[in-house]
Design an enzyme around this catalytic site. Structure first.
Site, PDB file in Angstrom:
ATOM      1  N   ALA A   1       0.824  -1.218   0.000  1.00 44.24           N
ATOM      2  CA  ALA A   1       0.000   0.000   0.000  1.00 44.24           C
ATOM      3  C   ALA A   1       0.856   1.265   0.000  1.00 44.24           C
ATOM      4  CB  ALA A   1      -0.884  -0.008   1.240  1.00 44.24           C
TER       5      ALA A   1
ATOM      6  N   GLY B   1      -0.519  -5.246  -0.637  1.00 44.95           N
ATOM      7  CA  GLY B   1      -1.219  -4.995  -1.893  1.00 44.95           C
ATOM      8  C   GLY B   1      -0.492  -5.601  -3.079  1.00 44.95           C
TER       9      GLY B   1
ATOM     10  N   GLU C   1      -1.541  -9.047  -3.258  1.00 41.99           N
ATOM     11  CA  GLU C   1      -2.944  -9.098  -3.710  1.00 41.99           C
ATOM     12  C   GLU C   1      -3.041  -8.975  -5.229  1.00 41.99           C
ATOM     13  OE1 GLU C   1      -4.175  -6.069  -0.646  1.00 41.99           O
ATOM     14  OE2 GLU C   1      -5.940  -7.356  -0.632  1.00 41.99           O
TER      15      GLU C   1
ATOM     16  N   GLU D   1      -0.189  -6.605   6.501  1.00 42.16           N
ATOM     17  CA  GLU D   1      -0.968  -5.416   6.892  1.00 42.16           C
ATOM     18  C   GLU D   1      -1.308  -5.375   8.372  1.00 42.16           C
ATOM     19  OE1 GLU D   1      -1.578  -7.352   4.294  1.00 42.16           O
ATOM     20  OE2 GLU D   1      -2.124  -6.178   2.534  1.00 42.16           O
TER      21      GLU D   1
END
Ligand code: NAD
Length: 709
Positions: free
Chosen positions: A63, A109, A112, A134
């Site tokens: 992120a 992220g 992901e 996270e």
């Protein structure tokens, strides 16, 4: 362009993420926009499939926290997370195969994105990190990670990956089915990705197949229901409910296991928004990301002094600390001279490294060659002549001024005039020890924590005469051995020992007042501290605390000063008098046997339990306010040079509850006004030690905060 594409002659579109102006790929708008453009490019009939890879050392690190902290309304993280999901959903459902070629770290992220590809292949490198960390910053995967993992590896493993946040070694990821294959280098990685596309011309995600079932069963299946019944209790037994992200992750996965993929993704975004808005995430991101990174970049290091490396290090005293310092330094490639009064003692210090390395080899974490190379860098000796050519000497001899003065003089006689001498003292003020030095400008404190190989912090103590150059060299050395430095000015107990003591002493004072010892211990854990106060005092040893307190009293008397005695101290003194000196003797506040430890039953006879017991909240407040207030005093007295050092020092040094973001952030987070009001209440009930530090009272008046200062 954040995502560059190239169509190769075999009809494969190679998309490379390379965010301009950033050292690593993060999910900044530009990168997400680049990804959003890919499905249209894939639609070209000439394109058979796509390889997505990273153009930097990493694939994608996660992120964009710079942006995340600017969100103030829950709608913003919700929308941000949904926007990313739409992009990833389009990528995985356009019909042609997409392979993630993991050239480096794929975290948060970044992982992901990889999960939204139809297959993942990684370079077979044990240092390559993949996973969903996270939770360590109070967040959860908001790009569909909880839902894709649930559908790839099942409820239990998805919960473990997301709620524990640990990196997954690539070999393990492959055996779990998260990676399709491993490659030895970048060329093989690309070749294998091409082969996968050729073999799978029409790719769709498992959850888009008509008869898809969650591996191991969905949230209704009997086996999973059993696990779900105990999972939350196990988690809350560890976290005491202090980490809402953990609960939100479990809820996401549980609820996701009852819903179709797209609805489940909306649920995940709602929980993501709740995490982003939480005080816990804000505190952790502030300290464990921004302040930690600033420290590592040298915020507390004097500017203008060129960076230097230690090539050769001398260590005086090969005991518990000296042996540990030798190990971490040799591990960083430094040649170490380990000196003690006898060759046998010096060799014993070296044997500490041997023990650690033998264990690592046995567990397959190192090799015999690496072990032997590291050991060859440590020279055990009794001769000061061997210190010639050292860039830095650290003394870790007995905590005795005369012995320390003696070894300082002997080492300085051999050390070049511009090199640094450091003391690892835990209690003796550095300025006083520097009096034995012919070069006090080159004298500094390097306070390591035990066990040295595990503890991440080193507290650097600047004496009155310590030069900026000496500080810069000490700072560089701490980074060189992979530890985190904080820099504090000289004072009794420095920063960490001084504030840590207030936690333990507050717990002991409660015992004297008649609070049940079990309630005290539970309050410590509920407060988020890694160990309860009485057990911690046993670890430190009660006799050591008496020794330090008596020495301090003597030193202060010599300066014509006295300090009021902490109410908890009488308890420690009494227990020492009756021989209960702590864990090392098998008895302190606890009894220690081979079966473990139990609170000493006589404790409640010695300090009878009051008929009326305070609420746990009151105990927790006392334990936390005592520490935060003392940390604020250290800031006020300029023992601390920055709030970042105060926060990181508290979490890394003695485990101050991380979800508060450190001892000073604790005050910022609740606001100085609220802190002052509650501290005054506590002072009225329990004594002047709770009177709020002047610096906080001023902040309450002016609306100030510690922030980064
Ligand atoms: P230790 O007793 O395990 O080791 C001290 C070593 O110094 C022994 O091997 C001893 O033989 C050697 N020594 C004594 N006099 C010497 C001399 N004149 N020349 C050379 N070697 C000599 O002690 P330790 O726990 O390693 O502590 C060492 C220092 O580190 C102390 O100042 C202590 O306060 C500090 N410290 C300890 C801890 C801890 O948790 N133990 C933490 C931080 C700092």
């Amino acid at each position: 362009m954040a995502v560059k594409t190239e169509l190769t002659s075999d009809g494969i579109l190679v998309a490379t993420m390379d965010l301009p102006g950033r050292p690593m790929n993060v999910l900044a708008d530009a990168l997400v926009m680049g990804l959003a453009a890919l499905p249209a490019k894939l639609a070209d009939p000439a394109v058979k499939g796509m390889i997505l890879t990273g153009g930097k050392a990493d694939f994608c690190a996660g992120a964009d926290l710079d942006r995340l902290v600017t969100w103030t309304k829950p709608e913003e993280p919700f929308e941000g997370s949904m926007a990313l999901k739409r992009v990833l959903r389009a990528l995985e459902s356009q019909g042609k195969p997409v392979v993630a070629a993991l050239n480096g770290h794929a975290l948060g992220g970044g992982f992901e994105i990889a999960l939204a590809c139809h297959a993942r292949i990684a370079i077979d490198d044990p240092k390559l990190k993949i996973g969903q960390p996270e939770v360590k910053l109070g967040l959860l995967p908001g790009g569909g990670g909880t839902q894709r993992l649930l559908r790839l590896v099942g409820v239990q493993q998805a919960m473990q990956i997301c709620a524990e946040g640990n990196d997954i070694p690539v070999a393990k990821a492959k055996s779990m089915g998260l990676l399709a294959d491993l490659a030895k280098d970048r060329d093989e990685l690309m070749a294998k990705a091409r082969a996968w596309i050729a073999a799978n011309p029409k790719a769709a995600q498992p959850w888009d197949q008509p008869k898809f079932k969650i591996p191991g069963g969905d949230s209704r299946s009997p086996a999973v229901v059993q696990m779900l019944a105990i999972g939350p209790s196990i988690a809350s037994a560890k976290s005491y409910g202090n980490y809402p992200a953990v609960q939100h992750i479990m809820s996401c996965i549980f609820e996701g296991g009852l819903l179709d993929f797209d609805t489940a993704c909306v649920v995940e975004s709602r929980y993501f928004a709740a995490c982003v808005m939480s005080a816990e995430a804000k505190n952790m991101i502030h300290t464990l990301w921004f302040q930690l990174n600033a420290i590592k970049k040298g915020a507390s290091r004097p500017a203008g002094v060129p960076r230097a490396k230690v090539g050769k290090l001398g260590i005086l005293g090969a005991g518990m600390m000296g042996g540990g310092i030798a190990y971490v330094s040799a591990k960083a490639g430094i040649d170490v001279v380990l000196l003690d009064t006898t060759q046998e003692a010096a060799e014993r210090g070296k044997a500490y490294s041997q023990g650690l390395l033998d264990k690592a080899v046995k567990k397959g974490r190192s090799t015999a060659e690496k072990r032997d190379a590291l050991l060859a860098r440590i020279k055990a000796t009794t001769s000061y002549d061997d210190l010639a050519g050292c860039d830095l000497v650290i003394e870790a001899v007995f905590e005795d001024r005369a012995i320390k003065a003696d070894v300082t003089k002997k080492a300085e006689a051999v050390l070049a005039a511009d090199r640094v001498f450091a003391s690892n003292t835990s209690t003796l003020p550095i300025t006083g020890l520097a009096q034995a030095s012919a070069r006090p400008a080159n004298f500094i404190g390097l306070h390591f924590f035990s066990p040295v190989d595990k503890m991440p912090l080193v507290e650097i103590i600047v004496g009155k005469e310590t030069s900026d150059e000496t500080l810069a060299r000490a700072f560089d050395y701490v980074l060189q051995i992979g530890k985190t430095p904080i820099v504090v000015n000289d004072s009794r107990g420095f920063y960490t020992s001084r504030v840590f003591a207030t936690y333990v002493m507050e717990g002991i004072a409660m015992l004297k007042e008649g609070v049940h010892p079990r309630s005290i211990e539970v309050a410590g854990l509920q407060a988020g501290m890694p160990m309860p106060p009485l057990a911690l005092q046993d670890e430190v040893s009660l006799s050591l605390s008496v020794h330090v307190a008596e020495q301090t009293k003597k030193d202060l008397a010599a300066e014509g000063k006295t300090l009021p005695e902490h109410p908890g101290y009488a308890v420690i003194r009494h227990l020492v008098e009756i021989g209960r000196i702590g864990k090392k003797a098998g008895k302190g506040f606890y009894d220690y046997t081979d079966a473990g430890k139990t609170l000493w039953p006589e404790l409640t006879k010695l300090y009878p339990t009051a008929a009326e017991q305070p609420a746990q909240r009151e105990l927790i407040d006392r334990l936390m306010f005592a520490q935060a207030n003392e940390a604020a005093r250290c800031h006020e007295e300029k023992v601390l040079r920055s709030a970042a050092d105060g926060n990181i020092g508290s979490i890394f040094g003695w485990g101050f509850a991380p979800f508060h973001g450190g001892a000073l952030r604790f005050i910022d987070s609740m606001g100085a006004k609220a802190f002052v009001a509650r501290a005054r209440e506590l002072a009225a009930k329990y004594g002047p030690r709770f009177e709020p530090a002047v610096v906080v009272v001023k902040m309450a008046e002016t609306g100030g905060r510690f922030g980064d200062n």
